[in-house]
Design a protein around this motif. Structure first.
Motif, PDB file in Angstrom:
ATOM      1  N   THR A  70      44.539  37.347  37.175  1.00  0.00           N
ATOM      2  CA  THR A  70      45.357  37.050  38.350  1.00  0.00           C
ATOM      3  C   THR A  70      46.782  37.525  38.121  1.00  0.00           C
ATOM      4  OG1 THR A  70      45.925  34.848  37.534  1.00  0.00           O
ATOM      5  CG2 THR A  70      43.977  35.018  38.949  1.00  0.00           C
ATOM      6  N   THR A  71      47.503  37.628  39.214  1.00  0.00           N
ATOM      7  CA  THR A  71      48.914  38.017  39.075  1.00  0.00           C
ATOM      8  C   THR A  71      49.701  36.810  38.595  1.00  0.00           C
ATOM      9  OG1 THR A  71      49.298  37.500  41.396  1.00  0.00           O
ATOM     10  CG2 THR A  71      48.811  39.788  40.860  1.00  0.00           C
ATOM     11  N   ARG A 124      46.379  40.912  31.991  1.00  0.00           N
ATOM     12  CA  ARG A 124      47.808  40.728  31.719  1.00  0.00           C
ATOM     13  C   ARG A 124      47.976  39.688  30.616  1.00  0.00           C
ATOM     14  NH1 ARG A 124      49.774  35.987  33.498  1.00  0.00           N
ATOM     15  NH2 ARG A 124      48.547  34.844  35.025  1.00  0.00           N
ATOM     16  N   GLU A 175      55.053  33.480  40.523  1.00  0.00           N
ATOM     17  CA  GLU A 175      56.488  33.774  40.628  1.00  0.00           C
ATOM     18  C   GLU A 175      57.269  32.512  40.294  1.00  0.00           C
ATOM     19  OE1 GLU A 175      57.816  35.724  44.149  1.00  0.00           O
ATOM     20  OE2 GLU A 175      56.004  36.929  44.257  1.00  0.00           O
TER      21      GLU A 175
END
Length: 168
Positions: free
Chosen positions: A156-157, A127, A160
């Motif tokens: 990794t994501t 990403r 948030e």
């Protein structure tokens, strides 16, 4: 194709292990076959081309086995299409404590091991880094450490962002 090869190999190993001629002790459990007392004083040494060679601990046990070898042969061959043992020869010798494999070719089967299949790892989708992450990485003085940090963050994501901070 490799999946089929490994399944075929597993099938062949299983079939060879179940077939009495390929097992380490094609006669089965010697104690169960001959009885505990006989098994302590007499053991199978080899089985080759229908000839079973037994080793007895002394002349008394050799004589005992000579008297009962036909019964033993019938018991071994019971339930088989083709007789496994056609003739039994009894010799006097040292009877080992533990049961040895009477089929020397069985060791070759032990060498047949399933080949490990290489599986292709799915490449993780990378990403793009956020502006905050790029700023954090830029503050790291070590070039190699920055590179490692970048790879880890891309896999990794993204974190948030709390809604109250996102509005401001």
């Amino acid at each position: 194709m490799r999946g089929n090869t490994s399944r075929l190999g597993a099938f062949l190993r299983d079939a060879l292990n179940r077939h009495p001629a390929f097992s380490a002790n094609p006669l089965g459990d010697w104690k169960e076959l001959a009885g505990d007392q006989v098994a302590r004083h007499c053991r199978p040494k080899s089985l080759k081309e229908g000839l079973l060679v037994l080793v007895a601990s002394d002349a008394v046990w050799k004589h005992h086995m000579e008297l009962h070898k036909e019964i033993l042969r019938e018991k071994i061959n019971a339930g088989r299409e083709k007789p496994l043992v056609e003739k039994i020869v009894i010799r006097i010798g040292e009877v080992p404590e533990e049961e040895a494999a009477i089929n020397p070719g069985h060791q070759l089967l032990d060498r047949l091991k399933a080949k490990k299949q290489r599986t292709r790892r799915q490449q993780a989708k990378l990403r793009p880094l956020t502006a905050e992450e790029e700023a954090l990485l830029a503050a790291i003085p070590d070039k190699e450490l920055r590179k490692i940090g970048s790879r880890l963050l891309r896999r990794t994501t993204p974190p948030e962002i709390p809604q109250e901070l996102d509005r401001g």
